[in-house]
Design a protein around this motif. Structure first.
Motif, short mmCIF file in Angstrom:
data_model
loop_
_atom_site.label_atom_id
_atom_site.label_comp_id
_atom_site.label_asym_id
_atom_site.label_seq_id
_atom_site.Cartn_x
_atom_site.Cartn_y
_atom_site.Cartn_z
N GLU A 64 0.83 -1.22 0.00
CA GLU A 64 0.00 0.00 0.00
C GLU A 64 0.86 1.26 0.00
O GLU A 64 0.58 2.20 -0.74
CB GLU A 64 -0.94 -0.01 1.20
N ASP A 65 1.90 1.28 0.84
CA ASP A 65 2.78 2.45 0.89
C ASP A 65 3.49 2.66 -0.44
O ASP A 65 3.60 3.80 -0.91
CB ASP A 65 3.81 2.30 2.01
N ASP A 66 3.98 1.58 -1.03
CA ASP A 66 4.68 1.69 -2.31
C ASP A 66 3.76 2.22 -3.40
O ASP A 66 4.16 3.06 -4.21
CB ASP A 66 5.29 0.35 -2.71
N ALA A 67 2.53 1.74 -3.42
CA ALA A 67 1.57 2.20 -4.43
C ALA A 67 1.20 3.67 -4.20
O ALA A 67 1.10 4.45 -5.15
CB ALA A 67 0.31 1.34 -4.40
N LEU A 68 1.02 4.04 -2.96
CA LEU A 68 0.64 5.41 -2.62
C LEU A 68 1.75 6.40 -2.93
O LEU A 68 1.51 7.48 -3.46
CB LEU A 68 0.26 5.48 -1.13
N LEU A 69 2.98 6.01 -2.61
CA LEU A 69 4.11 6.92 -2.76
C LEU A 69 4.82 6.78 -4.10
O LEU A 69 5.70 7.57 -4.42
CB LEU A 69 5.11 6.70 -1.63
N ASP A 70 4.47 5.77 -4.84
CA ASP A 70 5.08 5.49 -6.14
C ASP A 70 6.60 5.33 -6.04
O ASP A 70 7.34 5.70 -6.93
CB ASP A 70 4.71 6.57 -7.16
N GLU A 71 7.03 4.83 -4.90
CA GLU A 71 8.43 4.47 -4.67
C GLU A 71 8.44 3.45 -3.55
O GLU A 71 7.41 3.19 -2.92
CB GLU A 71 9.28 5.69 -4.30
N SER A 72 9.61 2.87 -3.29
CA SER A 72 9.66 1.81 -2.29
C SER A 72 10.81 2.01 -1.31
O SER A 72 11.93 2.32 -1.72
CB SER A 72 9.83 0.45 -2.99
N ASP A 73 10.48 1.83 -0.03
CA ASP A 73 11.52 1.84 0.99
C ASP A 73 12.29 0.53 0.97
O ASP A 73 13.43 0.46 1.45
CB ASP A 73 10.91 2.02 2.39
N ALA A 76 14.06 -4.31 -2.76
CA ALA A 76 14.30 -5.74 -2.93
C ALA A 76 13.01 -6.53 -2.73
O ALA A 76 12.76 -7.51 -3.44
CB ALA A 76 15.37 -6.23 -1.96
N LEU A 77 12.18 -6.12 -1.80
CA LEU A 77 10.89 -6.77 -1.57
C LEU A 77 9.95 -6.52 -2.74
O LEU A 77 9.29 -7.44 -3.24
CB LEU A 77 10.27 -6.28 -0.26
N ARG A 78 9.91 -5.29 -3.21
CA ARG A 78 9.09 -4.95 -4.37
C ARG A 78 9.55 -5.72 -5.60
O ARG A 78 8.75 -6.32 -6.31
CB ARG A 78 9.18 -3.44 -4.65
N ASP A 79 10.86 -5.74 -5.84
CA ASP A 79 11.40 -6.42 -7.01
C ASP A 79 11.18 -7.92 -6.97
O ASP A 79 11.07 -8.57 -8.01
CB ASP A 79 12.90 -6.12 -7.17
N ALA A 80 11.07 -8.48 -5.77
CA ALA A 80 10.79 -9.92 -5.63
C ALA A 80 9.32 -10.21 -5.84
O ALA A 80 8.92 -11.38 -5.92
CB ALA A 80 11.23 -10.40 -4.25
#
Length: 172
Positions: A64-73, A76-80
């Motif tokens: 949810e945070d990644d989708a909302l912010l259009d970036e990822s903290d 590696a988790l997103r890419d997996a």
């Protein structure tokens, strides 16, 4: 009754997990009590049962945070592909180990303690000695490392021994 599938050593000596806990306040901060190394070993297959729900909640928050912010903290988790715990155990163990140390440490340590029958020795209120317990209780100050080896996970960190008598005096 302790679970023989989980072993714990504190300062190189076997330790009964029924007297194991995690620091509530000040986790990872300096301790007035001497810090000692601890090592926990448990079957990797236990992780889903111990932290599966907490991991799912964490994963959903990351999505949810990644989708909302259009970036990822956690790129590696997103890419997996935001894998579930079973996929993490099968294909992404180093990433899972990192997440356990950095984000899920409290859920994991509390679940291990509960699974092992640990009893929290806490005063009813500050200075109340009725729940004081003179047995040695080991409190994790920080989980420093998680590493998969064969079919188990090894957790290492630092903690301290104390009794509620000592803690009650510190609270006054």
């Amino acid at each position: 009754m302790t679970d023989s599938t989980i072993s714990c050593e504190v300062d190189g000596q076997p330790f009964d997990l029924r007297r194991f806990g995690c620091r509530d306040m000040g986790y990872g901060q300096r301790s007035a009590l001497p810090l000692l190394p601890f090592r926990l070993c448990l079957p990797a297959s236990m992780l889903a049962g111990l932290v599966g729900e907490a991991y799912d909640d964490f994963l959903q928050t990351c999505r949810e945070d990644d989708a909302l912010l259009d970036e990822s903290d956690l790129p590696a988790l997103r890419d997996a592909g935001y894998p579930g715990i079973a996929a993490m155990l099968a294909r992404h163990q180093p990433l899972l180990a990192e997440l356990l140390v950095d984000y899920l440490y409290r859920d994991l340590l509390d679940a291990i303690a509960a699974h092992s029958g640990a009893q929290a020795y806490r005063p009813r209120r500050s200075g109340d000695p009725r729940n004081a317990d003179a047995r040695r209780h080991f409190t994790v100050n920080a989980l420093k490392k998680a590493q998969f080896a064969s079919d188990e996970i090894v957790l290492e960190g630092q903690g301290y021994f104390g009794t509620w008598i000592i803690w009650l005096h510190q609270l006054r």
